[in-house]
Design an enzyme around this catalytic site. Structure first.
Site, PDB file in Angstrom:
ATOM      1  N   ARG A 241     -42.925  27.435  28.877  1.00  0.00           N
ATOM      2  CA  ARG A 241     -43.504  28.196  29.762  1.00  0.00           C
ATOM      3  C   ARG A 241     -44.810  28.018  29.908  1.00  0.00           C
ATOM      4  O   ARG A 241     -45.733  28.696  30.769  1.00  0.00           O
ATOM      5  CB  ARG A 241     -43.102  29.774  29.356  1.00  0.00           C
ATOM      6  N   LYS A 242     -45.648  27.141  28.981  1.00  0.00           N
ATOM      7  CA  LYS A 242     -46.928  26.963  28.855  1.00  0.00           C
ATOM      8  C   LYS A 242     -47.381  25.709  29.743  1.00  0.00           C
ATOM      9  O   LYS A 242     -46.682  25.103  30.213  1.00  0.00           O
ATOM     10  CB  LYS A 242     -47.301  26.679  27.580  1.00  0.00           C
TER      11      LYS A 242
END
Length: 388
Positions: free
Chosen positions: A190-191
């Protein structure tokens, strides 16, 4: 707002990592090298990361959670100590404090920036306060100047949870340089930059860096690289209890490839956020993110706040968008509402944390999102009609 389920013609995720042939080739090269766990590619990734951030030392670990745990422990924080931190964060922020035996003390936030409010710090201070753990939430930099002024006045350690903030800037300096004692990054999918799982600790303290390197590998006095290159027999020692927090060379190989893409990722995300800002600025029932003038965010997530009647209709709004194939997520969690940290005083005092947790909405934004996909999201939002 219509409850009819439309035929889904496309699927738009809230987030998606971008991995290409370069990452694939890097992993194959690492596999063929014979180094599978922490080895030369991890060391190379650390060097490149430190060079990018502009810090003296970067120490790769298995996740941002282990990075935070290790950083807090190495800072000398333990049982009987308190660490001020926001509740509006992923639960790992508080867990990393609890792992050391210390107690997280939750500080309220600025409802516009979603970050810890420096004006609130004094209400959290006790004789047991040892440190402040600031979180650069969804990539938005914390007002570090005010945090550091307070910390200096009360002789507190500052550690930065920069899990979401790779590429973000504070007063012209990349987050994680660091301004506190250490900063911790996440490379979760998700980064903005991913290695699958993985994390990094940055610091300017050479002594701390050496201890971090030993403790991430069971406290072993000699690294595998040193032992492998030795021309004579060497025997490692274990002088303290350490951890198995190592990153693998396979993950580091992906990280190196992702670092070369990072400038493009940041440019793309900022351009998409600007399109959202422009298109949604006239939607009366939502508030786009507010960025402080001396900050530059990476837009790890694009989170808006729902206003008026929309605040109570968040689930219905999310369902309406999902019926069209558009994924969204609720705001960042409020840790104090989870069972291990639940206490009546937090629900009573953290009013702005509660407000953002209850009214925040994360919209789709990912590296290779097309303008057509984004326009589809924008139009779907603009078409929503709320009943008063």
């Amino acid at each position: 707002m219509s409850t009819a389920v439309a035929t889904i013609t496309r699927k738009i995720p809230v987030a998606r990592p971008f991995l290409g042939i370069e990452e694939e080739e890097a992993v194959v090269e690492a596999l063929r090298s014979g180094w599978i766990t922490q080895g030369p590619t991890v060391a190379q990734f650390e060097d490149r990361f430190a060079e990018y951030i502009g810090c003296d030392h970067a120490i790769a670990v298995s996740s941002c959670t282990t990075a935070l745990h290790l950083a807090i422990a190495v800072a000398g924080i333990g049982p009987g100590d308190e660490v001020i931190c926001p509740s509006l964060s992923f639960i790992a922020s508080a867990n990393s404090v609890a792992y050391t035996g210390a107690t997280p003390v939750f500080c309220d936030i600025d409802a516009n920036t979603y970050n810890i409010d420096p004006a609130w710090l004094g209400q959290c201070l006790t004789s047991r306060t040892k440190a402040i753990l600031v979180v650069h939430q969804i990539g938005q930099p914390v007002d570090m100047r005010r945090i550091l002024e307070f910390a200096d006045a009360h002789k507190l350690i500052v550690i930065e949870d920069a899990a979401c903030a790779i590429g973000s800037e504070y007063r012209g300096r990349l987050v994680g340089a660091p301004l506190g004692l250490m900063a911790c990054f996440s490379f979760h999918p998700r980064k903005v930059l991913t290695t699958g799982e993985g994390g990094m600790i940055t610091t300017s303290d050479a002594v701390l860096a050496q201890r971090l390197r030993q403790l991430r590998q069971h406290g072993m006095s000699i690294s595998d690289l040193v032992r492998n290159a030795a021309k004579q027999i060497v025997t490692e020692r274990y002088n303290e209890i350490g951890y198995n927090f190592r990153m693998t060379d396979l993950q580091a190989a992906i990280g190196l490839a992702q670092l070369t893409r990072l400038p493009h990722f940041l440019t793309q995300r900022r351009a998409m956020a600007a399109r959202y800002d422009h298109a949604l600025g006239n939607v009366s029932w939502l508030q786009p993110p507010v960025i402080l003038p001396h900050c530059k965010t990476n837009y790890q997530s694009y989170m808006v706040r729902l206003l008026g009647s929309a605040a109570g209709a968040r689930d219905a709004i999310m369902q309406t968008l999902l019926d069209k194939g558009i994924s969204t997520r609720r705001a960042v969690m409020a840790i104090h509402r989870e069972l291990p940290y639940r206490a009546e005083r937090w629900e009573r005092t953290l009013s702005r944390t509660n407000l953002v947790a209850d009214t925040g909405l994360i919209l789709p934004l990912y590296h290779d999102m097309s303008e057509d996909e984004q326009d589809f999201v924008i139009e779907a939002i603009q078409e929503i009609r709320l009943t008063q």
